[in-house]
Design a protein around this motif. Structure first.
Motif, mmCIF file in Angstrom:
data_model
loop_
_atom_site.group_PDB
_atom_site.id
_atom_site.type_symbol
_atom_site.label_atom_id
_atom_site.label_comp_id
_atom_site.label_asym_id
_atom_site.label_seq_id
_atom_site.Cartn_x
_atom_site.Cartn_y
_atom_site.Cartn_z
ATOM 1 N N LEU A 23 0.863 -1.179 0.000
ATOM 2 C CA LEU A 23 0.000 0.000 0.000
ATOM 3 C C LEU A 23 0.898 1.227 0.000
ATOM 4 C CD1 LEU A 23 -2.558 -1.087 2.741
ATOM 5 C CD2 LEU A 23 -2.869 -1.190 0.274
ATOM 6 N N HIS A 24 0.882 1.968 -1.092
ATOM 7 C CA HIS A 24 1.660 3.197 -1.202
ATOM 8 C C HIS A 24 0.738 4.333 -0.773
ATOM 9 C CE1 HIS A 24 4.982 1.376 -3.567
ATOM 10 N NE2 HIS A 24 4.046 0.455 -3.704
ATOM 11 N N CYS A 25 1.071 4.968 0.326
ATOM 12 C CA CYS A 25 0.197 5.963 0.930
ATOM 13 C C CYS A 25 0.867 7.336 0.960
ATOM 14 C CB CYS A 25 -0.160 5.542 2.354
ATOM 15 S SG CYS A 25 -0.878 3.881 2.460
ATOM 16 N N GLU A 26 0.100 8.331 1.290
ATOM 17 C CA GLU A 26 0.584 9.704 1.323
ATOM 18 C C GLU A 26 1.782 9.874 2.262
ATOM 19 O OE1 GLU A 26 -1.200 14.087 2.532
ATOM 20 O OE2 GLU A 26 -2.563 12.442 2.145
ATOM 21 N N ASN A 27 1.753 9.189 3.398
ATOM 22 C CA ASN A 27 2.802 9.381 4.402
ATOM 23 C C ASN A 27 3.728 8.185 4.580
ATOM 24 O OD1 ASN A 27 2.052 12.048 5.208
ATOM 25 N ND2 ASN A 27 0.242 11.140 6.161
ATOM 26 N N GLY A 28 3.671 7.229 3.662
ATOM 27 C CA GLY A 28 4.567 6.096 3.800
ATOM 28 C C GLY A 28 4.122 4.896 2.991
ATOM 29 N N LEU A 29 4.680 3.761 3.334
ATOM 30 C CA LEU A 29 4.440 2.511 2.623
ATOM 31 C C LEU A 29 4.120 1.423 3.638
ATOM 32 C CD1 LEU A 29 4.785 0.748 -0.032
ATOM 33 C CD2 LEU A 29 7.136 0.411 0.733
ATOM 34 N N ALA A 30 3.066 0.653 3.359
ATOM 35 C CA ALA A 30 2.739 -0.523 4.170
ATOM 36 C C ALA A 30 2.923 -1.731 3.267
ATOM 37 C CB ALA A 30 1.313 -0.450 4.681
ATOM 38 N N LYS A 31 3.687 -2.700 3.733
ATOM 39 C CA LYS A 31 3.976 -3.871 2.900
ATOM 40 C C LYS A 31 3.896 -5.132 3.740
ATOM 41 C CE LYS A 31 7.257 -5.643 -0.467
ATOM 42 N NZ LYS A 31 8.458 -5.357 -1.255
ATOM 43 N N MET A 32 3.210 -6.132 3.183
ATOM 44 C CA MET A 32 3.124 -7.435 3.826
ATOM 45 C C MET A 32 3.665 -8.466 2.853
ATOM 46 S SD MET A 32 -0.161 -9.444 5.330
ATOM 47 C CE MET A 32 -0.461 -10.692 4.096
ATOM 48 N N VAL A 33 4.622 -9.255 3.302
ATOM 49 C CA VAL A 33 5.151 -10.364 2.523
ATOM 50 C C VAL A 33 5.031 -11.595 3.402
ATOM 51 C CG1 VAL A 33 7.138 -11.338 1.332
ATOM 52 C CG2 VAL A 33 6.759 -8.866 1.280
ATOM 53 N N ALA A 34 4.235 -12.550 2.933
ATOM 54 C CA ALA A 34 3.936 -13.752 3.708
ATOM 55 C C ALA A 34 3.341 -13.333 5.047
ATOM 56 C CB ALA A 34 5.172 -14.627 3.854
ATOM 57 N N ASP A 35 3.968 -13.675 6.155
ATOM 58 C CA ASP A 35 3.419 -13.366 7.479
ATOM 59 C C ASP A 35 4.059 -12.147 8.133
ATOM 60 O OD1 ASP A 35 1.698 -15.508 7.416
ATOM 61 O OD2 ASP A 35 3.091 -16.874 8.388
ATOM 62 N N ARG A 36 4.813 -11.363 7.395
ATOM 63 C CA ARG A 36 5.521 -10.227 7.979
ATOM 64 C C ARG A 36 5.013 -8.923 7.375
ATOM 65 N NH1 ARG A 36 10.708 -7.260 7.951
ATOM 66 N NH2 ARG A 36 11.457 -7.364 10.098
ATOM 67 N N GLY A 37 4.598 -8.007 8.247
ATOM 68 C CA GLY A 37 4.123 -6.707 7.799
ATOM 69 C C GLY A 37 5.051 -5.599 8.268
ATOM 70 N N VAL A 38 5.320 -4.630 7.394
ATOM 71 C CA VAL A 38 6.181 -3.499 7.738
ATOM 72 C C VAL A 38 5.501 -2.220 7.264
ATOM 73 C CG1 VAL A 38 8.433 -2.403 7.423
ATOM 74 C CG2 VAL A 38 8.268 -4.900 7.499
ATOM 75 N N VAL A 39 5.386 -1.253 8.159
ATOM 76 C CA VAL A 39 4.903 0.077 7.808
ATOM 77 C C VAL A 39 6.092 1.018 7.939
ATOM 78 C CG1 VAL A 39 3.353 1.969 8.409
ATOM 79 C CG2 VAL A 39 2.555 -0.402 8.589
ATOM 80 N N SER A 40 6.475 1.637 6.831
ATOM 81 C CA SER A 40 7.602 2.574 6.807
ATOM 82 C C SER A 40 7.054 3.970 6.528
ATOM 83 C CB SER A 40 8.593 2.195 5.712
ATOM 84 O OG SER A 40 9.054 0.874 5.887
ATOM 85 N N LEU A 41 7.200 4.865 7.495
ATOM 86 C CA LEU A 41 6.705 6.224 7.334
ATOM 87 C C LEU A 41 7.778 7.123 6.743
ATOM 88 C CD1 LEU A 41 4.769 6.571 10.707
ATOM 89 C CD2 LEU A 41 3.875 5.922 8.457
ATOM 90 N N LYS A 42 7.346 8.173 6.062
ATOM 91 C CA LYS A 42 8.284 9.097 5.423
ATOM 92 C C LYS A 42 9.177 9.811 6.436
ATOM 93 C CE LYS A 42 5.710 9.978 1.215
ATOM 94 N NZ LYS A 42 4.981 10.950 0.405
ATOM 95 N N ASP A 43 8.716 9.887 7.691
ATOM 96 C CA ASP A 43 9.527 10.555 8.713
ATOM 97 C C ASP A 43 10.607 9.637 9.300
ATOM 98 O OD1 ASP A 43 8.204 8.846 10.483
ATOM 99 O OD2 ASP A 43 7.043 10.430 11.441
ATOM 100 N N GLY A 44 10.730 8.424 8.743
ATOM 101 C CA GLY A 44 11.788 7.511 9.174
ATOM 102 C C GLY A 44 11.341 6.443 10.164
ATOM 103 N N ARG A 45 10.171 6.592 10.761
ATOM 104 C CA ARG A 45 9.692 5.561 11.696
ATOM 105 C C ARG A 45 9.274 4.310 10.929
ATOM 106 N NH1 ARG A 45 4.915 7.942 14.738
ATOM 107 N NH2 ARG A 45 4.707 9.100 12.797
ATOM 108 N N GLU A 46 9.464 3.169 11.593
ATOM 109 C CA GLU A 46 9.094 1.896 10.985
ATOM 110 C C GLU A 46 8.446 1.009 12.039
ATOM 111 O OE1 GLU A 46 11.451 -0.133 7.751
ATOM 112 O OE2 GLU A 46 11.887 -1.450 9.460
ATOM 113 N N PHE A 47 7.376 0.354 11.651
ATOM 114 C CA PHE A 47 6.658 -0.551 12.534
ATOM 115 C C PHE A 47 6.611 -1.917 11.871
ATOM 116 C CE2 PHE A 47 5.091 3.735 13.007
ATOM 117 C CZ PHE A 47 5.159 3.930 14.382
ATOM 118 N N VAL A 48 6.947 -2.954 12.653
ATOM 119 C CA VAL A 48 7.030 -4.307 12.099
ATOM 120 C C VAL A 48 6.113 -5.239 12.878
ATOM 121 C CG1 VAL A 48 8.559 -6.272 11.650
ATOM 122 C CG2 VAL A 48 9.423 -3.932 11.386
ATOM 123 N N ALA A 49 5.346 -6.029 12.156
ATOM 124 C CA ALA A 49 4.537 -7.103 12.755
ATOM 125 C C ALA A 49 5.008 -8.388 12.105
ATOM 126 C CB ALA A 49 3.058 -6.869 12.494
#
Length: 132
Positions: free
Chosen positions: A38-64
């Motif tokens: 998902l390419h969004c206004e403030n970052g990118l959300a990506k899921m590959v298999a069972d791993r999800g990563v949200v990378s924000l334009k401000d440098g923060r990253e959240f991983v599930a």
């Protein structure tokens, strides 16, 4: 064998004015993991298999990542393509029966997604916009 679409694409415009464009395929030449981006206004959300990563334009990253305590063995070496979301929903259903709590995803919420999917199919068949 289950007959399904090889690809789909479309545009969804929400009442708020947000526009979503999507493109999906399932005809890889190799055994690719399920991938959603998902390419969004403030970052990118990506899921590959069972791993999800949200990378924000401000440098923060959240991983599930996959929790080894939440796995489901489909047997015969079959891949768990859709992760554990069904297992979590089934467990939540039984928990809600036991303690009379509300489901994480109610029937009303699930119907919103189902209506959108049906509208996408209807739009493709009629070749016109569908309004919900």
């Amino acid at each position: 064998m289950i007959e399904v679409e090889d690809c789909a694409e479309g545009v969804i415009k929400y009442r708020s004015g947000v526009v979503t464009a999507f493109h999906t395929i399932n005809y890889y030449s190799y055994d690719a993991p399920v991938t959603i981006e998902l390419h969004c206004e403030n970052g990118l959300a990506k899921m590959v298999a069972d791993r999800g990563v949200v990378s924000l334009k401000d440098g923060r990253e959240f991983v599930a990542d996959n929790n080894p305590n939440e796995t489901f063995d489909y047997g015969n070496g079959a891949k768990g393509y859709w992760g554990v979301s069904h297992v979590k929903q089934i467990n939540n259903f039984y928990e809600s029966l036991n303690d009379h709590s509300q489901l994480h995803i109610t029937g009303e919420e699930a119907m919103k997604t189902q209506k959108m999917i049906c509208a996408i199919y209807e739009s493709g068949k009629k070749k016109e916009r569908i309004y919900l």
